[in-house]
Design a protein around this motif. Structure first.
Motif, PDB file in Angstrom:
ATOM      1  N   ALA A 107      -3.789  -7.702   0.712  1.00 36.33           N
ATOM      2  CA  ALA A 107      -3.184  -6.411   0.369  1.00 36.33           C
ATOM      3  C   ALA A 107      -4.196  -5.288   0.491  1.00 36.33           C
ATOM      4  N   THR A 108      -5.419  -5.523   0.053  1.00 37.69           N
ATOM      5  CA  THR A 108      -6.455  -4.502   0.151  1.00 37.69           C
ATOM      6  C   THR A 108      -6.775  -4.201   1.605  1.00 37.69           C
ATOM      7  N   GLY A 140       4.734  -9.519  -8.947  1.00 36.96           N
ATOM      8  CA  GLY A 140       3.355  -9.855  -8.603  1.00 36.96           C
ATOM      9  C   GLY A 140       2.858  -9.054  -7.421  1.00 36.96           C
ATOM     10  N   TRP A 141       3.695  -8.901  -6.389  1.00 31.85           N
ATOM     11  CA  TRP A 141       3.320  -8.102  -5.222  1.00 31.85           C
ATOM     12  C   TRP A 141       3.132  -6.642  -5.602  1.00 31.85           C
ATOM     13  N   VAL A 167      -0.771   7.843  -7.716  1.00 30.52           N
ATOM     14  CA  VAL A 167       0.552   7.295  -7.378  1.00 30.52           C
ATOM     15  C   VAL A 167       0.660   7.039  -5.876  1.00 30.52           C
ATOM     16  N   GLY A 168       0.134   7.936  -5.072  1.00 31.87           N
ATOM     17  CA  GLY A 168       0.168   7.749  -3.624  1.00 31.87           C
ATOM     18  C   GLY A 168      -0.589   6.515  -3.188  1.00 31.87           C
ATOM     19  N   ASN A 169      -1.750   6.267  -3.813  1.00 32.49           N
ATOM     20  CA  ASN A 169      -2.515   5.074  -3.471  1.00 32.49           C
ATOM     21  C   ASN A 169      -1.805   3.802  -3.899  1.00 32.49           C
ATOM     22  N   ILE A 220       1.083  -0.972  -1.971  1.00 36.73           N
ATOM     23  CA  ILE A 220       2.265  -1.824  -1.846  1.00 36.73           C
ATOM     24  C   ILE A 220       2.651  -1.964  -0.372  1.00 36.73           C
ATOM     25  N   LEU A 221       2.603  -0.856   0.361  1.00 37.87           N
ATOM     26  CA  LEU A 221       2.869  -0.936   1.804  1.00 37.87           C
ATOM     27  C   LEU A 221       1.771  -1.737   2.506  1.00 37.87           C
ATOM     28  N   GLY A 222       0.537  -1.568   2.061  1.00 45.29           N
ATOM     29  CA  GLY A 222      -0.576  -2.329   2.620  1.00 45.29           C
ATOM     30  C   GLY A 222      -0.433  -3.820   2.371  1.00 45.29           C
TER      31      GLY A 222
END
Length: 80
Positions: free
Chosen positions: A63-64, A5-6, A29-31, A36-38
């Motif tokens: 997350a955003t 989910g994450w 892919v970078g975003n 995910i890091l965000g």
């Protein structure tokens, strides 16, 4: 929330953050990685501010927000 989910929420958040912070995107892919890091950043910062996301929508917003912050900071580093 499950790990999968994450990942899904982080991927969508990274895409949206790439649209919000124009000029600092890192490709599709970078975003996703940024999102995910965000999600991790948002999950760490918001509870310290007294905001605890308890629903899927709130987790998406966190997350955003974390991805936007991360893209902004990476954009500042990229300019140097």
């Amino acid at each position: 929330m499950s790990f999968l989910g994450w990942l899904i929420i982080g991927a969508l958040a990274g895409w949206l953050a790439g649209k919000i912070v124009v000029g600092y995107g890192y490709g599709f892919v970078g975003n996703i990685v940024i999102g995910i890091l965000g999600a991790c950043i948002g999950g760490l910062i918001l509870p310290k501010l007294g905001i605890v996301p308890e629903s899927t929508g709130a987790n998406f917003v966190a997350a955003t927000l974390g991805a936007v912050i991360l893209l902004f900071l990476l954009g500042l580093l990229r300019q140097r």
